[in-house]
Write a protein that holds these residues in place. Structure first.
Motif, PDB file in Angstrom:
ATOM      1  N   GLU A 328       0.831  -1.216   0.000  1.00 22.43           N
ATOM      2  CA  GLU A 328       0.000   0.000   0.000  1.00 22.43           C
ATOM      3  C   GLU A 328       0.867   1.270   0.000  1.00 22.43           C
ATOM      4  OE1 GLU A 328      -3.129   0.098  -0.379  1.00 22.43           O
ATOM      5  OE2 GLU A 328      -4.007  -1.768   0.354  1.00 22.43           O
ATOM      6  N   ALA A 331      -1.300   4.603  -0.119  1.00 26.20           N
ATOM      7  CA  ALA A 331      -2.558   4.673   0.645  1.00 26.20           C
ATOM      8  C   ALA A 331      -2.638   5.916   1.529  1.00 26.20           C
ATOM      9  CB  ALA A 331      -2.732   3.419   1.498  1.00 26.20           C
ATOM     10  N   THR A 359      -2.258  -3.463  -3.066  1.00 24.13           N
ATOM     11  CA  THR A 359      -3.010  -2.213  -3.017  1.00 24.13           C
ATOM     12  C   THR A 359      -4.506  -2.489  -3.011  1.00 24.13           C
ATOM     13  OG1 THR A 359      -3.371  -0.071  -4.121  1.00 24.13           O
ATOM     14  CG2 THR A 359      -3.030  -1.983  -5.531  1.00 24.13           C
TER      15      THR A 359
END
Length: 396
Positions: A328, A331, A359
């Protein structure tokens, strides 16, 4: 009165034509078509096999839905059911008794236009446990023919994919976590290869096993059953000392929360990691490569989130890893900063380093070479993307 099943089939044919006429590339066209046919046939698994005539002259899976054990196979023309269907341009229908593990019933039909056979489409096992019927096999053949013809009429190009060496492979990987007498199985039989110089994006709901798989590939956790190899070496049940050396020599890490040392400057964060490996890269050069030379003496608290993530990428690169694992990485970033970070990752892949990224952001799949979607501990979908988008073209 038209039979309901027949009505669904005629409707599906119309949907295929509409889908292909509105598609901008062959990936979108084929993926949407296969989903329509799979829904009509109620198949548990569907795989598109494409013949790479300009490459290794083998049939490769370019799309798989529900294919937990099939996506890493390839076939020569004439070999196996897939190879025979391709070379003979003739469908294969096995209502029952297929002599292969986990296959109760199978339909395999050629994917061909008026000029050539492009590959084939395989449907394996009905979702309800029953066997395919001859009528369903005939309908699948008709729909595959329509799909190939419509693709040809639209001028969509199959293209050629470069076949790259496998650097990491998972086979039948199972991972259990024990809490007292309670055992939770997070990975339930994963087969996956990671190729040299590719961006492999992994999606799936929380708890599906994405991060657990990443941890096994990164040598931070060990599998319960199955096999994990890197460059042919077996690390399935390696001792911690060997895994430590494996992480140091081969793997780079990028985390959502950056994980920089707060009491070290940007350049010091890189130098600290560079000292762990004999043939590491020059920290100054790598920091300049990610565009942060002017921030070399800044501490993490003095940098934005995007700048910290770029330092994190530079820290991973300074070891000259063969594979970077990114969990991620965008994010915690806004859109503009996320695109900056993805552009750096794009450069990393172009330089020949493999990146395996977890992700939740569907848009990022457009820039991937391959996309794997996980569900409930298994690989539920795999897509080969022959025309990856540039990071700067993504919008979310």
């Amino acid at each position: 009165m038209i039979d309901n099943a027949l009505y669904k089939q005629f409707k599906a044919i119309g949907e295929i034509k509409t889908t292909i006429s509105g598609a901008s590339n062959i990936e979108d066209a084929l993926h949407q078509c296969i989903k329509i046919i799979q829904e009509v046939s109620s198949a548990e698994t569907a795989v598109i096999w494409y013949y790479d005539k300009a490459g290794d002259e083998r049939l490769h899976p370019t799309y798989a839905k529900g294919a937990r054990v099939f996506i890493e196979n390839t076939f020569k023309p004439g070999d196996g059911i897939v190879g025979k269907v391709f070379s003979e341009s003739s469908p294969a229908f096995f209502p029952e008794g297929v002599p292969e593990e986990n296959i109760r019933s199978l339909i395999c039909v050629p994917l061909e236009n008026q000029y050539e056979t492009l590959g084939c489409i395989e449907f394996i096992n009905r979702k309800d446990g029953s066997c395919f019927t001859r009528e369903e096999a005939d309908i699948c053949e008709i729909m595959a023919m329509l799909a190939a013809t419509a693709i040809d009429e639209c001028g969509l190009n199959v293209g050629v994919s470069e076949q790259k060496p496998v650097i990491a492979s998972l086979r039948r990987v199972v991972k259990d976590f024990r809490n007292g007498d309670i055992v939770t199985r997070v990975l339930k039989g994963v087969d996956l290869d990671v190729y040299e110089g590719e961006l492999l994006v992994i999606l799936g709901e929380s708890g599906c096993g994405k991060s657990t798989m990443l941890n096994i590939v990164g040598g931070m956790d060990q599998l319960t059953e199955g096999e994990f190899r890197f460059r042919g070496e077996d690390y399935s049940h390696a001792e911690e000392k060997i895994l430590t050396e494996y992480r140091r020599e081969h793997i780079g890490f990028i985390f959502q929360s950056y994980n920089l040392m707060p009491n070290l400057t940007a350049i010091q964060n890189l130098k600290f990691i560079a000292e762990l490996k004999k043939d590491s890269d020059d920290p100054e050069r790598v920091l300049e490569w990610v565009g942060l030379s002017e921030r070399r003496n800044n501490y993490p608290a003095q940098m934005s989130g995007g700048q910290q993530q770029r330092v994190s990428i530079a820290r991973a690169l300074v070891k000259k890893p063969e594979l970077i694992l990114a969990d991620e990485p965008t994010a915690a970033l806004d859109y503009a900063t996320g695109i900056e970070v993805l552009s750096i990752i794009e450069k990393v892949v172009e330089s020949g380093t493999s990146v395996m990224m977890v992700t939740h952001n569907e848009e990022i799949t457009k820039m991937a070479n391959r996309v794997v979607r996980m569900h409930d501990g298994v690989i539920d979908e795999m897509i080969v993307n022959r025309h990856p988008a540039k990071a700067t073209d993504l919008v979310w």
